[in-house]
Structure formats: structure tokens, C-alpha cells
Scaffold this active site. Structure first.
Site, PDB file in Angstrom:
ATOM      1  N   TYR A 144     -41.234 -76.972  26.944  1.00 21.29           N
ATOM      2  CA  TYR A 144     -41.300 -75.750  27.742  1.00 21.29           C
ATOM      3  C   TYR A 144     -41.273 -76.128  29.214  1.00 21.29           C
ATOM      4  CZ  TYR A 144     -43.252 -71.435  29.766  1.00 21.29           C
ATOM      5  OH  TYR A 144     -43.475 -70.307  30.513  1.00 21.29           O
ATOM      6  N   ASP A 239     -40.235 -83.473  33.824  1.00 24.36           N
ATOM      7  CA  ASP A 239     -41.099 -82.322  34.070  1.00 24.36           C
ATOM      8  C   ASP A 239     -42.540 -82.782  33.864  1.00 24.36           C
ATOM      9  OD1 ASP A 239     -41.351 -78.876  32.809  1.00 24.36           O
ATOM     10  OD2 ASP A 239     -42.604 -80.089  34.144  1.00 24.36           O
ATOM     11  N   LYS A 267     -49.903 -77.402  38.504  1.00 23.27           N
ATOM     12  CA  LYS A 267     -51.254 -77.533  37.944  1.00 23.27           C
ATOM     13  C   LYS A 267     -52.176 -78.414  38.797  1.00 23.27           C
ATOM     14  CE  LYS A 267     -49.313 -76.666  33.388  1.00 23.27           C
ATOM     15  NZ  LYS A 267     -49.896 -75.495  32.712  1.00 23.27           N
TER      16      LYS A 267
HETATM   17  P1  KE4 Z   1     -46.129 -72.348  35.354  1.00 20.70           P
HETATM   18  O1  KE4 Z   1     -44.980 -71.507  35.827  1.00 20.70           O
HETATM   19  O2  KE4 Z   1     -46.847 -71.738  34.170  1.00 20.70           O
HETATM   20  O3  KE4 Z   1     -47.062 -72.781  36.499  1.00 20.70           O
HETATM   21  O4  KE4 Z   1     -45.537 -73.759  34.812  1.00 20.70           O
HETATM   22  C1  KE4 Z   1     -44.527 -73.742  33.844  1.00 20.70           C
HETATM   23  C2  KE4 Z   1     -44.520 -75.073  33.109  1.00 20.70           C
HETATM   24  C3  KE4 Z   1     -43.532 -75.989  33.404  1.00 20.70           C
HETATM   25  N1  KE4 Z   1     -43.500 -77.191  32.787  1.00 20.70           N
HETATM   26  C4  KE4 Z   1     -44.435 -77.529  31.865  1.00 20.70           C
HETATM   27  C5  KE4 Z   1     -44.353 -78.865  31.202  1.00 20.70           C
HETATM   28  C6  KE4 Z   1     -45.471 -76.622  31.538  1.00 20.70           C
HETATM   29  O5  KE4 Z   1     -46.383 -76.963  30.603  1.00 20.70           O
HETATM   30  C7  KE4 Z   1     -45.524 -75.378  32.170  1.00 20.70           C
HETATM   31  C8  KE4 Z   1     -46.584 -74.354  31.847  1.00 20.70           C
HETATM   32  N2  KE4 Z   1     -47.551 -74.736  30.887  1.00 20.70           N
HETATM   33  C9  KE4 Z   1     -48.134 -73.652  30.124  1.00 20.70           C
HETATM   34  C10 KE4 Z   1     -49.096 -74.284  29.103  1.00 20.70           C
HETATM   35  N3  KE4 Z   1     -48.427 -74.717  27.956  1.00 20.70           N
HETATM   36  C11 KE4 Z   1     -48.799 -72.662  31.021  1.00 20.70           C
HETATM   37  C12 KE4 Z   1     -49.788 -71.768  30.326  1.00 20.70           C
HETATM   38  C13 KE4 Z   1     -49.270 -70.347  30.235  1.00 20.70           C
HETATM   39  O6  KE4 Z   1     -48.045 -70.157  30.049  1.00 20.70           O
HETATM   40  O7  KE4 Z   1     -50.110 -69.445  30.343  1.00 20.70           O
END
Ligand code: KE4
Length: 428
Positions: A144, A239, A267
Site C-alpha cells: 500500500y 516507500d 509518520k
Molecule cells: P498516509 O497518506 O496515510 O500518511 O500514508 C500512506 C502510506 C504510504 N506508504 C505506506 C507504506 C503506508 O503504510 C502508508 C499508510 N499506512 C497506513 C497503515 N497501514 C495508514 C493507516 C490508515 O490508512 O489509516
């Protein structure tokens, strides 16, 4: 465990917010219970609206590596706020944070701050396309990278199949340049490069996958990706939104000794404040406006409050490398107890302070084996642990995060709950 206030808040929330939450996983759909509305958190603990306190292994899905409300981070945010929240102008804090990140991750020569991981990956992909003049992007099933249209895809099978959108509202046109391979499957990558020779701008990969549960790269897989992208004239994008500064101060790229062309971050670099970043080779990043023709912008990019939190968080991590050794020790202890107590019924993957427990037998090392997990059993485990004050991710396909604030007593209490769960299942 009382949950009336969370229930009432959830009903109220659903009247004004889609699904009652601002990010789908928080709705607890996969675990069939009322999402806990949180009122405060401190260190390893999180407290819900009904006054229930939990040991928190979500840690805001990664940012909370130092634990919640770390005094130095809170103080840095408080001081920054007193000087104004946002200016729409450059500030010294953005330079300090960029210098910190580049110093800790040497593959990053130039860095652009944005406001989320999604923005970071979306922008890195645009940079890769702008730099190479190619359109196609190769990602992996089960990884993801945020919710930008082109990356919200579920693969068709085999080479050259246009990826099908994962979400309504994403036109097929927006995903036709997204190719999907299988994580840890070199052949699936080779086939796509053969079928799309000269067309692939970049491979984007989570160096440790943490969005299908935690799946580790097989020996040599990441170096294979480094070699094939270099040979094929494509870029390698790591990523590291989750692994960055989590697996160590240099992230997964330092841990595995791979130098990607671009890295995306989020994060931890905001310490819990909204932030993302992308960066890498100078010749690529100089393509980004205003120095180059690839446009990307953001009102709150490099925000002085978020950068204050990030600077404090990274500085503490940089000055206290022992944090990582302790995180590994605590997380390994959890993994060992889970393997021992839950036995054959689970597959446990752990790297640094990232831990994934699959209710699946025979090991999980890709998306297909992850999908074999018994998600109903995970929901049962989740609710058992929640009732015992252990707060886990409300989905089998997320990760457990351990923070520097988790004490060995927290770890032992968690192990006790795992042993109790295993004992109860054994007597069923
Ligand atoms: P955000 O847009 O959620 O800040 O980041 C996206 C993203 C990009 N790359 C990786 C590897 C990620 O894990 C994420 C977002 N992680 C999720 C948890 N699996 C965020 C939690 C959520 O969607 O509420």
C-alpha cells in the site's frame, strides 16, 4: 469493559463523517466491535472515552516510535505554536529537518516535505515519470502506497494486464500504467519488465511490507530489484513511510544495504504531526518545481509545527541509538512468546519493532499466503486482547508497532494475555 461513550460518539460521528471515521481501518469493520474513541495517550498507554486504558501497539500506525506525548516533542510543538502555526513561507525548521533526514539517509541528497505519505509517494512517482520520460509504474500486490488514483489498484494476473482499480471513482484510464507483480517473486517482476521494455519509469516497493500484515523481503529480493531497475533504466523507489527511522536511523535501506533512487517517508518524521517527504538523487529531485518541470506544491508543506515535532523526534532517535536495540529486544520477546503460545495456528513475522501475527499456518511471505489468514480468528484474538487492555490494529493486514515507551512490564503483560488466549483456545 465499558464502551457506552465510544458507542454514543460513534453513532454521532456516523451522522457527519463517512463511516464515522476519517480513515477506514479505524471503523473496526474487520473485527466487528465498536471503535474506541480515544481521549488521550501517554507513553505506551492510550485511554478511550469510557476511561479504559490500553497498552497501545498501534502507535498511530507508526509515528509513535518514542511513545505518546513525549515531553520533549510536546514542548517543541508548544513552542512552535507560540510563534505561529503556518506562514506559507520558508522557515529554518524545514532546512533543519531536511538536513537531519539527509544526514540519516545518505541516499537522499535533496528532500521535499509534503503533508502525508500519500502525497509523498504520489509526488515521487511523478518525479520518476518526469525524470525518465516513461509512464509505467510497477508495484506489488499487497503493498500500500497511499490512496492516489494510480496506486489504488488490484492486479490482473500475468504480464501486461492493465491493473484494475481497487476503488470506485478511479477511472481505468488512471491505472492502465500501473503494473502489479508479486512481492518476493522475482519472475513476476522479470515478466513485466520483458513485456514493458523501456516503458517502466520506476518500481515502488515497501522494503518490508507492512500493509498485508508484516511480510519480510526474501534474501536477495531487494538487491534483485536494485539490479533489474538499474539494468532496465527504471528508478527504484523505496516507500519507507513505515520503515523509515523505524528499522534503525537509516531505515530499511541502511538495514538491507540498498541505495534506492528515491525514498518516500512519513509518520515518524512528523512525530505524530501531519507530514510526509520524498527525496533522493539530486539529478532526479532537481526536476521538481521550481528548479525543474515537475510540478508539486502544498499549502502546509514543511509546516513549522509539524517540522518542530519531526526535528525533535529524529534528534532523539539520532542521539539515542540504543533505542533501536531495546526495540528489537522487546519485539523479539513478543514474537517468541506468540510463536510458543499460539504454535502452529499462527505465522509470526518480525523485523525491528515491526511485528505481524497471521492466523495462518506454514509461514507468510507474500500476498497470497497472507490472504490465507483466518481473519475471523484474528477478530476473536483482537477482541480478547482488547478486553484485557491490549490495543492492537483492528485488521489482520496491519502491523503491530512497539515504541521506546513500552516497558518490559508492558511486554510481559502482553505476553500473559497471549498465553491466556492460547490456553483458552486449547480448552475449547
Ligand atoms: P498516509 O497518506 O496515510 O500518511 O500514508 C500512506 C502510506 C504510504 N506508504 C505506506 C507504506 C503506508 O503504510 C502508508 C499508510 N499506512 C497506513 C497503515 N497501514 C495508514 C493507516 C490508515 O490508512 O489509516
Amino acid at each position: 469493559m465499558r464502551q457506552e461513550r465510544s458507542q454514543a460518539l460513534f453513532e454521532r460521528a456516523k451522522k457527519r463523517i463517512p463511516g464515522g471515521v476519517n480513515s477506514p481501518v479505524r471503523a473496526y469493520k474487520a473485527v466487528g466491535t465498536t471503535p474506541r474513541f480515544i481521549v488521550s495517550a501517554k507513553g505506551s498507554r492510550i485511554t478511550d472515552a469510557d476511561g479504559n486504558e490500553y497498552i497501545d501497539y498501534v502507535c498511530s500506525f507508526g509515528p509513535g516510535i518514542l511513545g505518546h506525548a513525549h515531553p520533549a516533542v510536546v514542548e517543541a510543538v508548544r513552542a512552535a505554536c507560540a510563534d505561529g502555526l503556518s506562514f506559507g513561507a520558508p522557515t529554518e525548521k524545514e532546512v533543519v529537518l531536511a538536513e537531519l533526514v539527509c544526514g540519516m539517509m545518505p541516499s537522499i541528497e535533496l528532500l521535499r516535505l509534503v503533508s502525508s505519505g500519500t502525497e509523498a509517494v504520489m509526488s515521487a512517482v511523478r518525479a520518476a515519470r518526469g525524470f525518465t520520460g516513461r509512464d509505467r509504474i510497477l508495484k506489488f500486490r499487497g503493498c500500500y502506497h497511499g490512496h492516489s488514483d494510480g496506486l489504488l489498484v488490484k492486479a490482473g494476473s500475468g504480464a501486461l494486464t492493465a491493473a484494475l482499480p481497487d476503488s470506485a471513482g478511479v477511472p481505468l484510464d488512471f491505472t492502465k500504467n500501473t503494473l502489479v507483480a508479486d512481492y518476493n517473486d522475482r519472475e513476476s517482476v522479470e515478466r513485466l519488465f520483458e513485456a514493458n521494455a523501456g516503458e517502466i519509469a520506476a518500481v515502488v516497493v515497501e522494503p518490508v511490507a507492512a500493509n498485508m500484515g508484516v511480510v519480510l523481503p526474501k534474501e536477495g529480493f531487494l538487491s534483485f530489484l536494485r539490479e533489474i531497475t538499474r539494468k532496465e533504466g527504471a528508478l527504484l523507489i523505496f516507500d519507507e513511510v513505515i520503515t523509515g527511522f523505524r528499522l534503525g536511523e537509516g531505515g530499511a535501506q541502511e538495514y538491507y544495504g540498498i541505495r534506492p533512487d528515491l525514498t518516500t517517508l512519513g509518520k515518524i518524521i512528523g512525530g505524530g504531526m501531519p507530514i510526509g517527504a520524498y527525496g533522493g538523487r539530486r539529478d532526479i529531485m532537481e526536476m521538481i518545481a521550481p528548479s525543474g518541470p515537475v510540478y508539486q506544491a502544498g499549502t502546509l508543506s514543511g509546516n513549522p509545527v509539524a517540522t518542530a515535532a519531526g526535528i525533535e523526534t529524529l534528534t532523539i532517535l539520532k542521539n539515542h541509538p540504543e533505542i533501536y536495540r531495546e526495540l528489537e529486544e522487546k519485539t523479539q520477546k513478543l514474537a517468541q512468546v506468540m510463536r510458543k503460545a499460539l504454535g502452529e495456528s499462527v505465522s509470526v513475522n518480525q523485523k525491528g519493532s515491526l511485528l505481524g501475527v497471521f492466523f495462518a499456518q506454514g509461514g507468510v511471505n507474500d500476498y497470497e499466503s497472507a490472504l490465507k489468514s483466518d481473519t475471523g480468528r484474528y477478530a476473536d484474538y483482537f477482541n480478547f486482547m482488547l478486553d484485557r487492555g491490549i490495543y492492537l490494529a483492528p485488521s489482520q493486514f496491519e502491523a503491530m508497532f512497539v515504541s521506546a515507551a513500552h516497558s518490559f512490564e508492558d511486554i510481559e503483560r502482553t505476553c500473559e494475555a497471549v498465553r491466556e488466549y492460547a490456553g483458552r483456545k486449547a480448552n475449547e
